[in-house]
Design a protein around this motif. Sequence first.
Motif, mmCIF file in Angstrom:
data_model
loop_
_atom_site.group_PDB
_atom_site.id
_atom_site.type_symbol
_atom_site.label_atom_id
_atom_site.label_comp_id
_atom_site.label_asym_id
_atom_site.label_seq_id
_atom_site.Cartn_x
_atom_site.Cartn_y
_atom_site.Cartn_z
ATOM 1 N N SER A 47 0.815 -1.257 0.070
ATOM 2 C CA SER A 47 0.095 0.141 0.180
ATOM 3 C C SER A 47 0.847 1.236 -0.113
ATOM 4 C CB SER A 47 -1.040 -0.003 1.331
ATOM 5 O OG SER A 47 -1.531 1.230 1.144
ATOM 6 N N GLU A 48 1.950 1.381 0.784
ATOM 7 C CA GLU A 48 2.875 2.341 1.028
ATOM 8 C C GLU A 48 3.572 2.698 -0.389
ATOM 9 O OE1 GLU A 48 3.159 4.940 3.583
ATOM 10 O OE2 GLU A 48 1.226 3.734 3.687
ATOM 11 N N LYS A 51 1.757 4.583 -3.093
ATOM 12 C CA LYS A 51 1.578 5.951 -2.958
ATOM 13 C C LYS A 51 2.951 6.427 -3.881
ATOM 14 C CE LYS A 51 -0.346 5.720 1.572
ATOM 15 N NZ LYS A 51 -0.090 6.476 3.066
ATOM 16 N N HIS A 153 7.803 6.303 1.234
ATOM 17 C CA HIS A 153 6.723 5.722 1.820
ATOM 18 C C HIS A 153 7.004 4.209 1.788
ATOM 19 C CE1 HIS A 153 4.710 9.266 0.344
ATOM 20 N NE2 HIS A 153 3.854 9.343 1.323
ATOM 21 N N SER A 154 7.541 3.522 0.712
ATOM 22 C CA SER A 154 8.346 2.271 0.528
ATOM 23 C C SER A 154 9.181 1.954 1.738
ATOM 24 C CB SER A 154 8.468 1.912 -0.715
ATOM 25 O OG SER A 154 7.690 2.137 -1.674
ATOM 26 N N ALA A 157 8.187 1.986 5.339
ATOM 27 C CA ALA A 157 7.274 0.674 5.783
ATOM 28 C C ALA A 157 8.423 -0.530 5.699
ATOM 29 C CB ALA A 157 6.258 0.498 4.666
#
Length: 419
Positions: A47-48, A51, A153-154, A157
Motif C-alpha cells: 500500500s505504501e 503511493k 513511503h516504501s 514501511a
Amino acid sequence: MKEKVHTQLSLAKQASRKMAILSRKQKDEVLVAIGNQLLADEAVILSENAKDIAIARTDGQPASYLDRLLLTPERITQLVDSLAQLVSLDDPVGERIDSWTRPNGLFIEQIRVPLGVIGMVYEARPNVTVDAAAIAIKTGNAIVLRGSHSAVHSNLALVTSIRQALTATGLDAEAVQYLPFAEHASVDYLCTANGLVDVIIPRGGAGLIQRVLQIASVPVLETGVGNCHIYVDEAAHYDMAESIVINAKTSRPAVCNAAETLLVHRSWPQENQRALLQKLLAMGVELRTCERTIELHTDLAAQLHQATSEDWDTEYSALIMAVRTVDSLSEAIEHITAHTSGHSEAIVTEDEIAARQFLTAIDATAVYHNASTRFTDGGEFGFGAEIGISTQKLHARGPMGLPALTSYKYVVRGNGQIR
C-alpha cells in the motif's frame, strides 16, 4: 536538521558496538524474523509502495524508473528468499584470514571484524533497503539508510518491519536507521559525519555517486554505473549470441548489469547480423548504430538511428542499445577500453584464443565468455544479497557480499615479549 541527523547517527554508533559482538545464531535469528515480518506486513508495504508509484507516474517518470521503484508480492517473496540464503551463508566476522608466528615467539592473527556504521545513499529501488540492512546485520554492522524521496513511503514501511524484527529478537532497533528528510543537506551531514560513520556507500546513477564522492569526508566504497558491452566475435554461434544478447538487454533493462552496447565482428555472417538486429527490434529495442552498420543493412535503415559519440558512453537503463560493427577483436577491445565503466563485459565466441585475449585485456569487475552480463550480481555469484557492485579497485571490487562489509584487525599473543 544537522542535529537530528547526528542524533540518529549517534544511536547507530552505540548500536554498532552491540552488533559487533553478536553470535551468528543471534544474527541469523533476526534475519529470519525480518523475513517473517515482511510477509506479515506485506499488505501495508504494498500500500505504501503504491503511493510512491502514483507520485512517480504523476511526475512522468519513465517505465524503467517505475520498474526499479515497484514492489510486488513476488518481489517481496524474493526479498524473503534472499534473507534465507543469507542465513545459510557463513558469518565472516571472526574469520581468521591469516596467522603466523614471528621469530620472537609472537603469534599474530589477522581477523575479520565489522566496519562499524555504514551510511547508505541510494536511489529508487526499495529492495536495496532490505538487502543493505540484512547484509549489515549479518556482518555485525549498524546501517543508516538514506534512500531517494521518491521511495520514502516504501522505505519507511520496510524499515519499520526490520526494526520490529530487531526488537522482537531482543536486539537494538537503532542498528537500522532511516533518514526521512527530503532535503539534500541530510546527505551532506551523513557523508561528513566523521567519527559517527565509518564508510559511505552510494548506489544509483552517475550523478548521485559523483555528488557523494565530491562532498564526502567519510571514506567512500564507490559503486559504479553499468555501461556494459557484448562483443559478438566472428566465431560466435548464432543461437548462443542471440540468447545472450537478448537476455542481457531485455530481461531487465533498468539494472546496472544490462548490456548497453553491442559490438559485432564484420566477418560474422551478414545474415546472422541482420537476424540479431531484427530480433532486437522485434523485442522493442531502439537501436542506435554506427554508420557502417546502417550501410551493411540498408533494408533496416529506416528502423536504425544514427549513433552519436555520447551513445557509446551512455547507461540507458532502458530498451535502447548502441551497436557498432568492428573489424577485429583488437578493435572491439579498444572500443570497450575507451568507453567501459568497468562493470561487466562479455565476448561470445567459440575461439578459445580470442576469448582468452579478451578476458585478459579487458579491465572490468567481471568479464564473461559465452554468458550474459546479467550474472554480475551478489546472489548469482553465491554471495547472498549484495550491497552494491564496486567498480573501484581498493578494498572491494565487483558484487559486494559479506566480506566487503568487513575490515580486519591483528590479534597478537605473546608470553612477555618487549621491544
